[in-house]
Design a protein around this motif. Structure first.
Motif, PDB file in Angstrom:
ATOM      1  N   GLY A 231      -9.142  -6.869  -5.471  1.00 52.30           N
ATOM      2  CA  GLY A 231      -9.798  -5.686  -4.933  1.00 52.30           C
ATOM      3  C   GLY A 231     -10.629  -5.988  -3.697  1.00 52.30           C
ATOM      4  O   GLY A 231     -10.823  -5.118  -2.844  1.00 52.30           O
ATOM      5  N   ALA A 232     -11.121  -7.222  -3.581  1.00 49.79           N
ATOM      6  CA  ALA A 232     -11.957  -7.610  -2.434  1.00 49.79           C
ATOM      7  C   ALA A 232     -11.150  -8.199  -1.285  1.00 49.79           C
ATOM      8  O   ALA A 232     -11.686  -8.427  -0.197  1.00 49.79           O
ATOM      9  N   ALA A 233      -9.860  -8.447  -1.500  1.00 55.78           N
ATOM     10  CA  ALA A 233      -9.036  -9.085  -0.472  1.00 55.78           C
ATOM     11  C   ALA A 233      -8.615  -8.084   0.590  1.00 55.78           C
ATOM     12  O   ALA A 233      -8.344  -6.917   0.302  1.00 55.78           O
ATOM     13  N   SER A 234      -8.566  -8.557   1.828  1.00 49.54           N
ATOM     14  CA  SER A 234      -8.067  -7.718   2.910  1.00 49.54           C
ATOM     15  C   SER A 234      -6.548  -7.828   2.964  1.00 49.54           C
ATOM     16  O   SER A 234      -5.931  -8.576   2.190  1.00 49.54           O
ATOM     17  N   HIS A 235      -5.935  -7.100   3.897  1.00 50.87           N
ATOM     18  CA  HIS A 235      -4.478  -7.105   3.992  1.00 50.87           C
ATOM     19  C   HIS A 235      -3.941  -8.510   4.248  1.00 50.87           C
ATOM     20  O   HIS A 235      -4.437  -9.230   5.108  1.00 50.87           O
ATOM     21  N   ARG A 236      -2.958  -8.918   3.452  1.00 52.31           N
ATOM     22  CA  ARG A 236      -2.285 -10.220   3.516  1.00 52.31           C
ATOM     23  C   ARG A 236      -3.203 -11.387   3.140  1.00 52.31           C
ATOM     24  O   ARG A 236      -2.850 -12.547   3.351  1.00 52.31           O
TER      25      ARG A 236
END
Length: 254
Positions: A231-236
């Protein structure tokens, strides 16, 4: 007047004494003329076996049909586990070391609010197919699908000594394959991206439920942590817990 053995067998067959003629031909005379003592163990075992055997066979066959019918909706790994160990054994709790991979889409809420539901369903169908294909390549079990959020277990239900390495490679493949799908289908231009969380550790696994509602469940820190990291990760981006980073250092170099 009928003999006591005749009345016993009549009642066990669910037949009133007055309807004893509906028993198999010759059964009544056989029982009346039997030279068994009422206290004979062999006689009582025979009575019980005659009474319960048809019911037992019917119950076993019925259960098998029900299991076969609903097992088809379980993941192949879970069907294999049940077939190999039996449902009773498979439902026992076990502790296993696994790698949990959680994947979900960036921008999915806005996309789904501004897109026709049939098109959202079409996008999810291809998204799920991509996830399934990648998970199968690395022996991962697609555990949960909740909208755009998908949990994959590596190292359960079948234990894998290299689950950490497989999990990392699976996460990288997910990042690339899902990203390519979103670009090629035109969804990336509409704001959709993919973020992935990765966590390793011990979980408790078991099959929960009964009848047609069986579910393979994994409970523990890695599952919850992978979801939060995703949920905290950005795209890729593939996010790994700080405490787990050292575990993945050598694998990341591969």
């Amino acid at each position: 007047m009928k003999s006591i053995p005749t009345l016993i067998i009549s009642s066990l067959f669910g037949i009133y004494p007055g309807l004893i003629i509906s028993m198999p031909m010759g059964m009544t005379s056989l029982v009346d003329n039997a030279q068994f003592s009422i206290g004979s163990l062999s006689f009582w075992l025979l009575v019980v076996m005659i009474a319960i055997l048809p019911v037992a066979v019917y119950w076993v066959l019925s259960k098998q049909k029900i299991d076969d019918r609903f097992l088809q909706f379980l993941a192949p790994q879970i069907r294999e586990l049940i077939s190999r160990q039996g449902l009773h054994s498979a439902m026992r709790e076990r502790q296993m070391n696994i790698t949990a991979v959680f994947c979900d889409l960036r921008g999915y809420t806005r996309f789904s609010e501004n897109t026709d539901s049939s098109q959202v369903m079409e996008m999810l169908r291809e998204y799920y197919a991509t996830i399934d294909w990648v998970a199968d390549r690395f022996g991962g079990l697609v555990k949960d699908r909740a909208g755009d959020g998908i949990l994959i277990l590596v190292g359960a239900p079948v234990s894998m000594a290299d689950h950490r390495k497989r999990g990392l490679r699976l996460a990288k493949a997910l990042r690339d394959e899902v990203s390519n799908y979103l670009v090629n289908a035109g969804y990336a231009q509409r704001g959709l991206g993919v973020g992935i969380g990765l966590a390793t550790g011990e979980v408790t696994v078991s099959i929960l439920g009964e009848g047609a509602r069986l579910e393979y469940t994994a409970v523990g820190r890695p599952v919850n942590l992978a979801a939060r990291l995703s949920g905290a990760a950005s795209h890729r981006e593939i996010r790994v817990a700080p405490l787990d980073c050292l575990l993945y250092t050598s694998d990341a170099a591969d």
